[in-house]
Design an enzyme around this catalytic site. Sequence first.
Site, short mmCIF file in Angstrom:
data_model
loop_
_atom_site.label_atom_id
_atom_site.label_comp_id
_atom_site.label_asym_id
_atom_site.label_seq_id
_atom_site.Cartn_x
_atom_site.Cartn_y
_atom_site.Cartn_z
N HIS A 92 -12.34 -21.77 -12.82
CA HIS A 92 -12.86 -21.56 -14.17
C HIS A 92 -13.85 -22.62 -14.67
O HIS A 92 -14.04 -22.74 -15.88
CB HIS A 92 -11.69 -21.46 -15.18
CG HIS A 92 -10.85 -20.22 -15.00
ND1 HIS A 92 -10.06 -20.01 -13.90
CD2 HIS A 92 -10.68 -19.14 -15.79
CE1 HIS A 92 -9.43 -18.85 -14.03
NE2 HIS A 92 -9.78 -18.30 -15.14
N CYS A 135 -8.24 -9.30 -24.80
CA CYS A 135 -9.54 -9.85 -24.40
C CYS A 135 -10.42 -8.83 -23.70
O CYS A 135 -11.64 -8.90 -23.78
CB CYS A 135 -9.35 -11.04 -23.44
SG CYS A 135 -9.00 -12.58 -24.28
N HIS A 183 -10.34 -7.56 -12.30
CA HIS A 183 -9.91 -8.14 -13.58
C HIS A 183 -10.83 -7.61 -14.70
O HIS A 183 -12.04 -7.82 -14.67
CB HIS A 183 -10.02 -9.66 -13.45
CG HIS A 183 -9.45 -10.41 -14.59
ND1 HIS A 183 -10.18 -10.72 -15.71
CD2 HIS A 183 -8.23 -10.96 -14.79
CE1 HIS A 183 -9.42 -11.42 -16.55
NE2 HIS A 183 -8.22 -11.58 -16.01
N GLU A 208 -5.44 -5.66 -21.84
CA GLU A 208 -5.45 -6.98 -22.49
C GLU A 208 -6.38 -6.98 -23.71
O GLU A 208 -7.45 -6.38 -23.69
CB GLU A 208 -5.95 -8.01 -21.45
CG GLU A 208 -5.92 -9.43 -21.96
CD GLU A 208 -6.47 -10.42 -20.92
OE1 GLU A 208 -6.49 -10.07 -19.72
OE2 GLU A 208 -6.87 -11.52 -21.32
N CYS A 232 -5.98 -17.06 -24.07
CA CYS A 232 -7.35 -16.59 -24.18
C CYS A 232 -7.56 -15.64 -25.36
O CYS A 232 -8.60 -15.68 -26.01
CB CYS A 232 -7.77 -15.89 -22.89
SG CYS A 232 -6.59 -14.66 -22.31
N CYS A 233 -6.57 -14.77 -25.63
CA CYS A 233 -6.80 -13.69 -26.60
C CYS A 233 -6.93 -14.16 -28.05
O CYS A 233 -7.86 -13.75 -28.75
CB CYS A 233 -5.71 -12.62 -26.48
SG CYS A 233 -5.63 -11.86 -24.84
N GLY A 270 -16.01 -17.36 -10.39
CA GLY A 270 -14.94 -16.39 -10.15
C GLY A 270 -14.59 -15.66 -11.44
O GLY A 270 -14.22 -14.49 -11.41
N HIS A 271 -14.70 -16.34 -12.55
CA HIS A 271 -14.53 -15.70 -13.85
C HIS A 271 -15.88 -15.75 -14.56
O HIS A 271 -16.30 -16.79 -15.04
CB HIS A 271 -13.46 -16.40 -14.68
CG HIS A 271 -12.98 -15.58 -15.85
ND1 HIS A 271 -13.82 -14.85 -16.66
CD2 HIS A 271 -11.73 -15.36 -16.33
CE1 HIS A 271 -13.10 -14.23 -17.59
NE2 HIS A 271 -11.84 -14.51 -17.41
N GLU A 320 -4.34 -7.99 -13.89
CA GLU A 320 -4.91 -7.65 -15.23
C GLU A 320 -6.13 -6.78 -15.02
O GLU A 320 -7.19 -7.02 -15.60
CB GLU A 320 -5.27 -8.94 -15.97
CG GLU A 320 -4.17 -9.99 -15.94
CD GLU A 320 -4.49 -11.27 -16.72
OE1 GLU A 320 -5.66 -11.68 -16.73
OE2 GLU A 320 -3.57 -11.82 -17.34
#
Lengths: 629, 629
Positions: free
Chosen positions: B128, B321, B251, B319, B395-396, B179-180, B303
């Site tokens: 991340h 997010c 994801h 999710e 995160c959300c 990766g994200h 997810e």
Amino acid sequence: MLTPRTPASLVSVAITDAFLLPRLSINREVTLPLECAHFRDTGRIDAWRPDGDPAAPAERHVFWDSDVAKWIEAAAYCVQVKPDPALEAQVDEIVALMADAQLPDGYLNSYFIHAEPDRRWSNLRDRHELYCAGHLIEAAVAYRDATGKTRFLDLMERYVDHIATVFGSAEGQRRGYPGHEEIELALVKLFRATGKQRYLDLAAFFVNERGRQPHYFAGEALERGEEPHAERFRYYQAHLPVREQTTAEGHAVRACYLYAGMADVAAETGDEALLEACRTLFANLVERRLYITGGIGSTHQGEAFTFDYDLPNEEAYAETCAAIALVFFAHRMLQIEPDSRYADAMERALYNGVLAGVSLDGKTFFYVNPLSQYPPASHHHGWVTERQEWFNCVCCPPNIARLFASLPQYLYSRSDDELYVHLYAGSVWTTEVAGRPVRFEQKSDYPWDGLIHGEFGLESPTEFTLALRLPGWCRAPALRVNGQPWPLETDRGYARIRRTWQDGDTVELDLPMPVERVAAHPHVRQNCGKIALQRGPIVYCLEEVDNGENLADIVLPDDAPLSIGYEESPFARVPVITARGRRRDPAEWQGVLYAPLGEAYYDIPILAIPYAWWANRQPGEMLVWINRA
Amino acid sequence: MLTPRTPASLVSVAITDAFLLPRLSINREVTLPLECAHFRDTGRIDAWRPDGDPAAPAERHVFWDSDVAKWIEAAAYCVQVKPDPALEAQVDEIVALMADAQLPDGYLNSYFIHAEPDRRWSNLRDRHELYCAGHLIEAAVAYRDATGKTRFLDLMERYVDHIATVFGSAEGQRRGYPGHEEIELALVKLFRATGKQRYLDLAAFFVNERGRQPHYFAGEALERGEEPHAERFRYYQAHLPVREQTTAEGHAVRACYLYAGMADVAAETGDEALLEACRTLFANLVERRLYITGGIGSTHQGEAFTFDYDLPNEEAYAETCAAIALVFFAHRMLQIEPDSRYADAMERALYNGVLAGVSLDGKTFFYVNPLSQYPPASHHHGWVTERQEWFNCVCCPPNIARLFASLPQYLYSRSDDELYVHLYAGSVWTTEVAGRPVRFEQKSDYPWDGLIHGEFGLESPTEFTLALRLPGWCRAPALRVNGQPWPLETDRGYARIRRTWQDGDTVELDLPMPVERVAAHPHVRQNCGKIALQRGPIVYCLEEVDNGENLADIVLPDDAPLSIGYEESPFARVPVITARGRRRDPAEWQGVLYAPLGEAYYDIPILAIPYAWWANRQPGEMLVWINRA
């Protein structure tokens, strides 16, 4: 003391049934040799040899002994029914390997002897030592009964005598019990085979210690320097002492093996409290945690029960072994107290969940038996569900083999002056009642037809009771004796006919089996608004090969007539259900995911086959529970 | 070059809406301070200090920076709309910590600087780093825009300039990508905020490198001495170069952040192939992988998306997010090509899946948003689903905060001589069109009523186009200009009114919103035989507190009238749907799990509330898709 009924002995029943006989023959002639070859190929037999043997594979597994043991047990039943010197020689060869492997103190486990000799009994919870011992005991008893040879049984008695020194409540003994139950019921078999009380005592010890405080698995884990993880004890049915357990919990196979062992111990000791626990667990199981196919275990996670009325279809685990274990448990309860609820569960499992576990040709197996299969064969990810030739954890195939090989025992049982018919199948039972020999010949086209014909062969008129199971699925059974209507006197689901029977007397039981729509309890949220098709004991399903893709969208109106017949059947001598249903046309939904209700439904023909026959043609979708309209 | 529309600037829109305003106020006054306190308590702010600081917690996490960044971004929007020196001071304090932490080369990541300084850029796939950088960039741009202060933006430009030395296609640079995903869209924001082309180039580089061969993640894994695990690249949307991707994979949050970044790069570079990939991915997403609530991501495992039409309700991940990320993606596509399909998806997610992510009081949050909740509150295992005050992976909550704080931007956009209304909400938009200032005041009781009133304030008559979105859920929109019916001239779901507008001109859009039964595509097997209730953009659900246990057994006949009203509503100013339905009585099933169809159904009242309002009273069951009859 309880006075259980005695199940028919294996040799006393000759199966003549058009439905069962081919399955049992394939089991003997195809499945059994195939499994033995697999065992050899995968090193499961060489595992008995010392490590130094070049044939020994790299990765032994802690439960390999149980695989081989179940196969020997199956082989023993086959040899008992029909002599087979070649098969017997194979067993003798394996027994000789075991004899060589057995340690001076009697210990006998191929994995620990060769791979981890210092870790014996260090992890009862997870390492299947007592479980393997249990299966070996069952095999040894079966083989002695089949052949009269005692070598294997002698080995196992020495092993059990060793186990009895390690486990017990005396000073210096371990108050342990297996993480995977099995030895409990096996020890009762050993007690019955030898008459030695100490084996029953050991079985009772294992049953009674389970779940007590201080908790054995906790102490054992701490000794290994691990966390006790008490929250996981439920998985092993060790969350409570067994008499305090009221719901079927954890790993479904372990659970039913335990319950079967509990029933055995209760039967032999007259322990009413233990029996009551069995009744409570059985009721919970069949009233709240049983798939309509007789499968048990709602989740892959731990191959386990979840909670009441939670019976997901696509995600079902319903391991083949678990359905078999339910048969074991139900069969034992049935001997203790003849009640058709036990036989109904046994039949439901046998004709659906168990039978589905093996292909028609006897060569491939299901470990998991969902009630809905998705995606369709065309799915672009391309994964499919098909029976497999082999599994790494291969518990199910030899379990099917030993159950099928011993199936004749499940049809009948008797007490001093009662003969019980539990399952309907063409067969001849040669036994005795009221001290005299009797022959009972059963003819039927069950499970495809509900008319059962029975005829007695007697040397002289004899008074006794014939108890015929009235299946729970049947709404209007009718009885005739010597062609004349006979009043139904029923007790716990059995029609009892007490009279002085003559040679040549006949009895006819008529069990009408219309095709029925079956609904599930309102709390089974997965099946609300859906029905399953059942006829007699057979649960039907839709398969993609017959009905096209996207089975979930098929609607079967409540008023659509259901026909049963052979004409459209893809399987010889297997009737299928046909009806008119409806479905939508996905082509009308191009580019649309959600739309106001009002879409067109089109009439379609529906063809349902018995659930146990699915996945015998080509991969694709399958569905048991169909949407109503 | 594409000529995207420009979204309304945050300060140009004053929300006056009775529906939105309270939510936005709570976001500012309750949620934002609460989150900051949580960040302080959990060490996320002290994480910027050197290790030696006693306040530094034991377990830093690689994505803590992103949590704080999202909160700063939200705070910036709040400060921009309404000055708040105390809030600004909190941000300045954090920025000062970052400035202290930044390394001489510009590197700026609290985790790697303090915890693993030697592992920088060693695992782009999982750790991340670039993701955190992206969120910091977004926050810095927002804070500069809000306050005019440049310190944070300067830090981030230094960091990005450093990143641009590490990553690129020149000799000695890494051809890596996150990766994200997140930094792609952030870099385009930075480009737009600074006008510096190199930031857009870096965004395009990350987008274009993704999924190419030789595969960066594979090489990187091998460098770490790990297996490449190419089968997992799909999770990261790195299974193919982005232009070759045709289905939404992996994801769900990452996916939509990537697609948003792709859309941004396409918008700025005019890359038609990239835009076409966005269109294809958007179509796959909304036509085959979107919950009716606007949720995305069908499985907890990763997810992630699963496959076309696989939308399980109880097991949905959806999710919060991810719904937010869909809003980002749809909003960007909408600027590139105004098509109501994008606005429909944005609205569906906003009013349902996103809004459900936070409680009415702004204090608790859902990470996962299933469309069916079981078991009931009475369930003996006692587990319940309730919004949580906090998550380890949090995160959300700050994602909701920044979306709500920036919501005014989503209502409108404009081009030289067009004004677009995408979302209906009471508001005043002060902007310009055709080179002249214009004021557009919108009044409505949306989403509870479909009558929208608009009025122009103009200094002088001006010719331009007003484009009003015609929501996909509306079957019969009608238009009036200055009280007179006006013909609907629609283009891709927008009613376009081109005329010379006068000061005081009014426009009325009537969007009738009867309660509707909505069906899902026949391939959504989980919803076959079921309907959802929707009115306008609002998806409704049943809750246990209103309808009793066992919602799955409730049947709503197709011909049962549906009423909408406020009288029976448990929530002030929120209309509920009432109807007569049917259900079975479990008491009639005592001890029975399966029975022939024919059980009684009883009439019951049904009360449905908006999905986004569920779990605001007491825990229990919830259900969106209801069985038909």
